[in-house]
Design a protein around this motif. Structure first.
Motif, PDB file in Angstrom:
ATOM      1  N   TYR A 112      -1.483  -8.230  41.161  1.00 46.49           N
ATOM      2  CA  TYR A 112      -1.371  -9.686  41.105  1.00 46.49           C
ATOM      3  C   TYR A 112      -1.147 -10.100  39.650  1.00 46.49           C
ATOM      4  N   GLU A 113      -0.541 -11.281  39.459  1.00 51.80           N
ATOM      5  CA  GLU A 113      -0.327 -11.724  38.085  1.00 51.80           C
ATOM      6  C   GLU A 113      -0.270 -13.242  37.988  1.00 51.80           C
ATOM      7  N   ILE A 114      -0.626 -13.717  36.805  1.00 50.44           N
ATOM      8  CA  ILE A 114      -0.462 -15.124  36.425  1.00 50.44           C
ATOM      9  C   ILE A 114       0.531 -15.174  35.283  1.00 50.44           C
ATOM     10  N   ILE A 115       1.525 -16.055  35.395  1.00 53.08           N
ATOM     11  CA  ILE A 115       2.485 -16.291  34.314  1.00 53.08           C
ATOM     12  C   ILE A 115       2.532 -17.792  34.074  1.00 53.08           C
ATOM     13  N   ALA A 116       2.372 -18.207  32.837  1.00 52.86           N
ATOM     14  CA  ALA A 116       2.341 -19.645  32.551  1.00 52.86           C
ATOM     15  C   ALA A 116       2.911 -19.933  31.172  1.00 52.86           C
ATOM     16  N   GLY A 117       3.622 -21.059  31.091  1.00 47.97           N
ATOM     17  CA  GLY A 117       4.005 -21.630  29.812  1.00 47.97           C
ATOM     18  C   GLY A 117       3.262 -22.946  29.673  1.00 47.97           C
ATOM     19  N   VAL A 118       2.487 -23.098  28.606  1.00 50.69           N
ATOM     20  CA  VAL A 118       1.564 -24.223  28.501  1.00 50.69           C
ATOM     21  C   VAL A 118       1.810 -24.991  27.204  1.00 50.69           C
ATOM     22  N   PHE A 170      -3.316  -8.170  29.750  1.00 53.62           N
ATOM     23  CA  PHE A 170      -3.392  -9.566  29.309  1.00 53.62           C
ATOM     24  C   PHE A 170      -2.518  -9.727  28.072  1.00 53.62           C
ATOM     25  N   ASP A 171      -1.694 -10.771  28.069  1.00 56.29           N
ATOM     26  CA  ASP A 171      -0.799 -11.001  26.938  1.00 56.29           C
ATOM     27  C   ASP A 171      -0.663 -12.510  26.723  1.00 56.29           C
ATOM     28  N   LEU A 172      -0.863 -12.965  25.486  1.00 60.14           N
ATOM     29  CA  LEU A 172      -0.802 -14.395  25.191  1.00 60.14           C
ATOM     30  C   LEU A 172      -0.130 -14.600  23.837  1.00 60.14           C
ATOM     31  N   LEU A 173       0.892 -15.448  23.818  1.00 58.47           N
ATOM     32  CA  LEU A 173       1.644 -15.759  22.611  1.00 58.47           C
ATOM     33  C   LEU A 173       1.453 -17.233  22.276  1.00 58.47           C
ATOM     34  N   VAL A 174       1.069 -17.515  21.027  1.00 57.46           N
ATOM     35  CA  VAL A 174       0.874 -18.885  20.553  1.00 57.46           C
ATOM     36  C   VAL A 174       1.856 -19.149  19.422  1.00 57.46           C
ATOM     37  N   LEU A 186       3.159 -24.088  21.917  1.00 56.48           N
ATOM     38  CA  LEU A 186       3.581 -23.517  23.191  1.00 56.48           C
ATOM     39  C   LEU A 186       2.814 -22.212  23.364  1.00 56.48           C
ATOM     40  N   VAL A 187       2.060 -22.138  24.445  1.00 55.88           N
ATOM     41  CA  VAL A 187       1.294 -20.929  24.748  1.00 55.88           C
ATOM     42  C   VAL A 187       1.932 -20.263  25.957  1.00 55.88           C
ATOM     43  N   GLN A 188       2.334 -19.018  25.797  1.00 54.89           N
ATOM     44  CA  GLN A 188       2.919 -18.254  26.899  1.00 54.89           C
ATOM     45  C   GLN A 188       1.940 -17.154  27.293  1.00 54.89           C
ATOM     46  N   LEU A 189       1.524 -17.209  28.553  1.00 59.92           N
ATOM     47  CA  LEU A 189       0.455 -16.333  29.029  1.00 59.92           C
ATOM     48  C   LEU A 189       0.931 -15.477  30.192  1.00 59.92           C
ATOM     49  N   ARG A 190       0.486 -14.242  30.184  1.00 58.67           N
ATOM     50  CA  ARG A 190       0.729 -13.341  31.314  1.00 58.67           C
ATOM     51  C   ARG A 190      -0.509 -12.480  31.523  1.00 58.67           C
ATOM     52  N   TYR A 191      -0.979 -12.470  32.748  1.00 53.96           N
ATOM     53  CA  TYR A 191      -2.184 -11.711  33.082  1.00 53.96           C
ATOM     54  C   TYR A 191      -1.937 -10.946  34.375  1.00 53.96           C
ATOM     55  N   GLN A 192      -2.089  -9.637  34.329  1.00 55.88           N
ATOM     56  CA  GLN A 192      -1.909  -8.779  35.496  1.00 55.88           C
ATOM     57  C   GLN A 192      -3.223  -8.083  35.829  1.00 55.88           C
ATOM     58  N   THR A 193      -3.469  -7.914  37.119  1.00 58.90           N
ATOM     59  CA  THR A 193      -4.687  -7.223  37.533  1.00 58.90           C
ATOM     60  C   THR A 193      -4.507  -6.664  38.937  1.00 58.90           C
ATOM     61  N   ASN A 194      -5.238  -5.584  39.229  1.00 53.77           N
ATOM     62  CA  ASN A 194      -5.246  -5.021  40.574  1.00 53.77           C
ATOM     63  C   ASN A 194      -6.214  -5.758  41.494  1.00 53.77           C
TER      64      ASN A 194
END
Length: 218
Positions: A112-118, A170-174, A186-194
């Motif tokens: 599963y993953e979350i991808i967001a641009g905030v 987990f990866d986050l770019l600010v 602009l915060v770009q986030l990506r989080y993957q997990t089983n």
């Protein structure tokens, strides 16, 4: 103090294992959604054409402005919207339907993953100054020899995977937001997990606010 303004967009993905019959899965999921209240199921044949290499992204349905799509390129169900709480609720509903597909869950879902641009507004210093004041990086030799305007333009916080098959990531770019350099990140986030529960319990707003507030306080 950091203030989250919008998500563009917020996506929760259910990554399927490779080699599954995606067209059959798509049709089965649409059948299931027709029996669930408040879903608008997309008629067959109305796909979004992928811009990159021409592969379709198949719309599955819509509920409360949250889209459910099957991405044939990434082999994943994507639940997409502008409000994380709504997206999370729809994700739960879609996930609850998966056991009704003619597949065992262990042979269906990879991760599963979350991808967001905030977009995050700050009322203190300009983002560039916040970033440069947060880290003691001596760029004198570069600014003197190349360009006096060079400065720290972003930070990346990441749990770099130890191997290519690792899904807990987990990866986050600010960085300063283009067009709003004076007061927005602009915060770009990506989080993957089983673990599906990690997605359900992930507090995206709190996580981002804590990071931006920590930068502001340096």
């Amino acid at each position: 103090m950091a203030q989250i303004e919008d998500y563009s967009p917020f996506l929760i993905g259910i990554k399927l294992l490779p080699g599954l019959p995606l067209d059959s899965i798509k049709k089965e999921m649409k059948k299931l959604l027709t029996n669930v209240d408040d879903y608008i199921v997309t008629p067959e044949g109305r796909g979004d054409i992928g811009i990159t290499i021409g592969l379709p992204i198949e719309p599955i349905g819509l509920k409360e402005n949250v889209e459910i799509k099957l991405n044939l390129q990434t082999e994943s169900f994507n639940i997409i919207g502008d409000e994380p709480e709504k997206v999370n609720l729809i994700f739960e509903e879609i996930h609850d339907l998966l056991p009704q597909l003619p597949y065992d869950m262990d042979s269906l879902v990879s991760f599963y993953e979350i991808i967001a641009g905030v977009s995050v507004k700050t009322d203190s210093e300009p983002p560039k100054d916040i970033l440069n004041n947060s880290f003691n990086v001596d760029l004198t030799s570069i600014t003197e020899n190349i360009n006096p305007n060079i400065s720290l333009a972003g930070i990346r916080i990441s749990s770099l995977p130890t191997n290519l098959d690792q899904n807990d990531f987990f990866d986050l770019l600010v960085e300063p937001k283009t067009g709003s350099y004076s007061n927005r990140f602009l915060v770009q986030l990506r989080y993957q997990t089983n673990d599906k529960e990690n997605i359900t319990n992930f507090e995206v707003e709190s996580t981002i606010s804590q990071i931006i507030n920590a930068l502001e306080e340096k």
